[in-house]
Enzyme design. Structure first.
Site, PDB file in Angstrom:
ATOM      1  N   ASN A   1       0.886  -1.175   0.000  1.00  0.00           N
ATOM      2  CA  ASN A   1       0.000   0.000   0.000  1.00  0.00           C
ATOM      3  C   ASN A   1       0.918   1.217   0.000  1.00  0.00           C
ATOM      4  O   ASN A   1       1.513   1.554   1.010  1.00  0.00           O
ATOM      5  CB  ASN A   1      -0.896  -0.025   1.247  1.00  0.00           C
ATOM      6  CG  ASN A   1      -1.717   1.255   1.395  1.00  0.00           C
ATOM      7  OD1 ASN A   1      -1.746   2.091   0.484  1.00  0.00           O
ATOM      8  ND2 ASN A   1      -2.370   1.413   2.536  1.00  0.00           N
ATOM      9  N   TRP A   2       1.015   1.832  -1.177  1.00  0.00           N
ATOM     10  CA  TRP A   2       1.978   2.938  -1.323  1.00  0.00           C
ATOM     11  C   TRP A   2       1.491   4.219  -0.649  1.00  0.00           C
ATOM     12  O   TRP A   2       2.235   5.184  -0.554  1.00  0.00           O
ATOM     13  CB  TRP A   2       2.253   3.195  -2.806  1.00  0.00           C
ATOM     14  CG  TRP A   2       2.972   2.064  -3.501  1.00  0.00           C
ATOM     15  CD1 TRP A   2       3.414   0.892  -2.915  1.00  0.00           C
ATOM     16  CD2 TRP A   2       3.335   1.981  -4.883  1.00  0.00           C
ATOM     17  NE1 TRP A   2       4.024   0.102  -3.864  1.00  0.00           N
ATOM     18  CE2 TRP A   2       4.002   0.745  -5.073  1.00  0.00           C
ATOM     19  CE3 TRP A   2       3.171   2.835  -5.987  1.00  0.00           C
ATOM     20  CZ2 TRP A   2       4.497   0.341  -6.323  1.00  0.00           C
ATOM     21  CZ3 TRP A   2       3.652   2.436  -7.230  1.00  0.00           C
ATOM     22  CH2 TRP A   2       4.313   1.210  -7.391  1.00  0.00           C
ATOM     23  N   LYS A   3       0.224   4.243  -0.253  1.00  0.00           N
ATOM     24  CA  LYS A   3      -0.376   5.428   0.364  1.00  0.00           C
ATOM     25  C   LYS A   3      -0.122   6.665  -0.519  1.00  0.00           C
ATOM     26  O   LYS A   3      -0.057   6.529  -1.737  1.00  0.00           O
ATOM     27  CB  LYS A   3       0.143   5.592   1.795  1.00  0.00           C
ATOM     28  CG  LYS A   3      -0.080   4.312   2.618  1.00  0.00           C
ATOM     29  CD  LYS A   3       0.101   4.481   4.103  1.00  0.00           C
ATOM     30  CE  LYS A   3      -0.169   3.147   4.807  1.00  0.00           C
ATOM     31  NZ  LYS A   3      -0.033   3.208   6.249  1.00  0.00           N
TER      32      LYS A   3
ATOM     33  N   HIS B   1      -9.527   1.354   5.123  1.00  0.00           N
ATOM     34  CA  HIS B   1      -8.222   1.509   5.772  1.00  0.00           C
ATOM     35  C   HIS B   1      -8.375   2.449   6.973  1.00  0.00           C
ATOM     36  O   HIS B   1      -9.149   3.418   6.907  1.00  0.00           O
ATOM     37  CB  HIS B   1      -7.203   2.068   4.777  1.00  0.00           C
ATOM     38  CG  HIS B   1      -5.800   1.994   5.318  1.00  0.00           C
ATOM     39  ND1 HIS B   1      -5.318   2.907   6.220  1.00  0.00           N
ATOM     40  CD2 HIS B   1      -4.815   1.086   5.134  1.00  0.00           C
ATOM     41  CE1 HIS B   1      -4.078   2.572   6.549  1.00  0.00           C
ATOM     42  NE2 HIS B   1      -3.753   1.467   5.903  1.00  0.00           N
TER      43      HIS B   1
ATOM     44  N   GLU C   1      -6.672   4.800   8.037  1.00  0.00           N
ATOM     45  CA  GLU C   1      -6.433   6.233   7.747  1.00  0.00           C
ATOM     46  C   GLU C   1      -7.667   6.865   7.109  1.00  0.00           C
ATOM     47  O   GLU C   1      -7.964   8.035   7.345  1.00  0.00           O
ATOM     48  CB  GLU C   1      -5.174   6.362   6.860  1.00  0.00           C
ATOM     49  CG  GLU C   1      -3.911   6.072   7.666  1.00  0.00           C
ATOM     50  CD  GLU C   1      -2.766   5.452   6.885  1.00  0.00           C
ATOM     51  OE1 GLU C   1      -2.758   5.520   5.645  1.00  0.00           O
ATOM     52  OE2 GLU C   1      -1.865   4.889   7.535  1.00  0.00           O
TER      53      GLU C   1
ATOM     54  N   GLU D   1      -5.342  -4.875  10.552  1.00  0.00           N
ATOM     55  CA  GLU D   1      -4.281  -3.890  10.759  1.00  0.00           C
ATOM     56  C   GLU D   1      -4.531  -3.169  12.084  1.00  0.00           C
ATOM     57  O   GLU D   1      -5.316  -2.210  12.130  1.00  0.00           O
ATOM     58  CB  GLU D   1      -4.286  -2.867   9.629  1.00  0.00           C
ATOM     59  CG  GLU D   1      -4.060  -3.451   8.263  1.00  0.00           C
ATOM     60  CD  GLU D   1      -3.495  -2.429   7.288  1.00  0.00           C
ATOM     61  OE1 GLU D   1      -2.369  -2.626   6.824  1.00  0.00           O
ATOM     62  OE2 GLU D   1      -4.160  -1.419   7.008  1.00  0.00           O
TER      63      GLU D   1
ATOM     64  N   GLY E   1       2.638   2.247  10.825  1.00  0.00           N
ATOM     65  CA  GLY E   1       3.586   3.349  10.678  1.00  0.00           C
ATOM     66  C   GLY E   1       4.301   3.722  11.970  1.00  0.00           C
ATOM     67  O   GLY E   1       4.950   4.769  12.047  1.00  0.00           O
TER      68      GLY E   1
ATOM     69  N   SER F   1       3.562  -2.180  10.299  1.00  0.00           N
ATOM     70  CA  SER F   1       5.015  -2.245  10.490  1.00  0.00           C
ATOM     71  C   SER F   1       5.615  -3.604  10.140  1.00  0.00           C
ATOM     72  O   SER F   1       6.547  -4.070  10.784  1.00  0.00           O
ATOM     73  CB  SER F   1       5.390  -1.855  11.930  1.00  0.00           C
ATOM     74  OG  SER F   1       5.004  -0.508  12.183  1.00  0.00           O
TER      75      SER F   1
ATOM     76  N   GLY G   1       5.038   1.276   4.678  1.00  0.00           N
ATOM     77  CA  GLY G   1       6.395   1.816   4.542  1.00  0.00           C
ATOM     78  C   GLY G   1       7.375   0.908   3.810  1.00  0.00           C
ATOM     79  O   GLY G   1       8.084   1.347   2.900  1.00  0.00           O
TER      80      GLY G   1
HETATM   81  P1  13P Z   1       3.084   0.330   7.672  1.00  0.00           P
HETATM   82  O1  13P Z   1       3.582  -0.958   7.070  1.00  0.00           O
HETATM   83  O2  13P Z   1       3.819   1.535   7.209  1.00  0.00           O
HETATM   84  O3  13P Z   1       2.978   0.226   9.165  1.00  0.00           O
HETATM   85  O4  13P Z   1       1.586   0.526   7.139  1.00  0.00           O
HETATM   86  C1  13P Z   1       0.696  -0.529   7.224  1.00  0.00           C
HETATM   87  C2  13P Z   1      -0.514  -0.161   6.477  1.00  0.00           C
HETATM   88  O5  13P Z   1      -1.248   0.743   6.856  1.00  0.00           O
HETATM   89  C3  13P Z   1      -0.793  -0.875   5.230  1.00  0.00           C
HETATM   90  O6  13P Z   1      -2.065  -0.599   4.751  1.00  0.00           O
END
Ligand code: 13P
Length: 249
Positions: free
Chosen positions: A9-11, A94, A96, A166, A172, A211, A233
């Protein structure tokens, strides 16, 4: 036997050139027979990445999808548009999106239904915050988030979906759930769904996210109810993303 799925997930990261380079580096790092790998790309770069991953084992995904089919919904991207852009997957719910943009359980369920209607596999993201975990609400939060989708789509609809557990406190933050903490929730999710439909529960891919990196992926992915990873990440560098992918096999 459930196939492992490693999904990036490149966000909201990267430029067009960086997205193309990352996609190309992932493709270049694949070996014959590789499968079960996907990247969720910012909307505006879907077609750039599509032209690189098309006819490779890397599946294309989006990070969200509209809760409506089409029409006057400024700024939204429909499931049909995603399908048309080559997406096999779309993340829905998600954390976020839920916490910064107010995506409610009901709107997540509507997004899930829209994606499925167009043949785009929804990846339903669920998980508790730190506060909820400390208050012993981990299972009830997961239940509530799943239940909204089951109510809207029916338990059978989960057969054509993926769930990503998650824990919000692990996203993150560098704080991964331990192998045991993650397995405990994944098993809970599967058992809970099995009460409604055994076959759906047994075949459902449940990914862990939060993470995940090459150093901790092996232990997590070795757990019986963890079928892959949703990686933020560490998916932004081909080396670490492929490192996680390799530790699954
Ligand atoms: P990280 O791997 O950066 O913790 O993010 C996880 C995530 O939100 C994947 O959707």
């Amino acid at each position: 036997m459930r196939q492992t799925l490693i999904m990036g997930n490149w966000k909201m990261n990267g430029s067009r050139a960086e997205s193309q380079a990352l996609a190309q580096a992932i493709v270049d790092g694949l070996e014959p027979g590789d499968q079960g790998i996907a990247v969720c790309v910012p909307f505006v770069y879907l077609s750039d990445v599509r032209s690189i991953v098309e006819s490779t084992p890397v599946a294309l995904g989006a990070q969200n999808v509209a809760d409506q089919e089409k029409g006057a919904y400024t700024g939204e991207v429909s499931a049909a548009m995603l399908k048309d852009s080559g997406c096999s997957y779309a993340l829905v719910g998600h954390s976020e999106r839920r916490s910064y943009y107010g995506d409610s359980d009901q709107s997540v369920a509507a997004r899930f239904c829209q994606a499925q209607k167009e043949g785009v596999t929804p990846v339903l993201c669920i998980g508790e915050t730190l506060e909820e975990r400390e208050q012993g609400q981990t299972f009830s939060v997961c239940d509530r988030q799943m239940e909204a989708v089951i109510e809207a789509a029916g338990i059978e609809a989960l057969a054509n979906s993926v769930i990503a557990y998650e824990p919000v406190w692990a996203i993150g933050t560098g704080k991964t759930a331990t192998d045991e903490q993650a397995q405990e929730v994944h098993k809970y999710i599967r058992d809970r769904l099995a009460e409604k439909n055994q076959e759906v529960a047994e075949n459902l891919q449940i990914l862990y996210g939060g993470s995940m990196k090459p150093e901790n992926a092996k232990g997590l992915l070795a757990q019986p109810d963890i079928d892959g990873g949703l990686i933020g990440g560490a998916s932004l560098k081909a080396e670490s993303f492929l490192g996680i992918y390799r530790s699954a096999s």
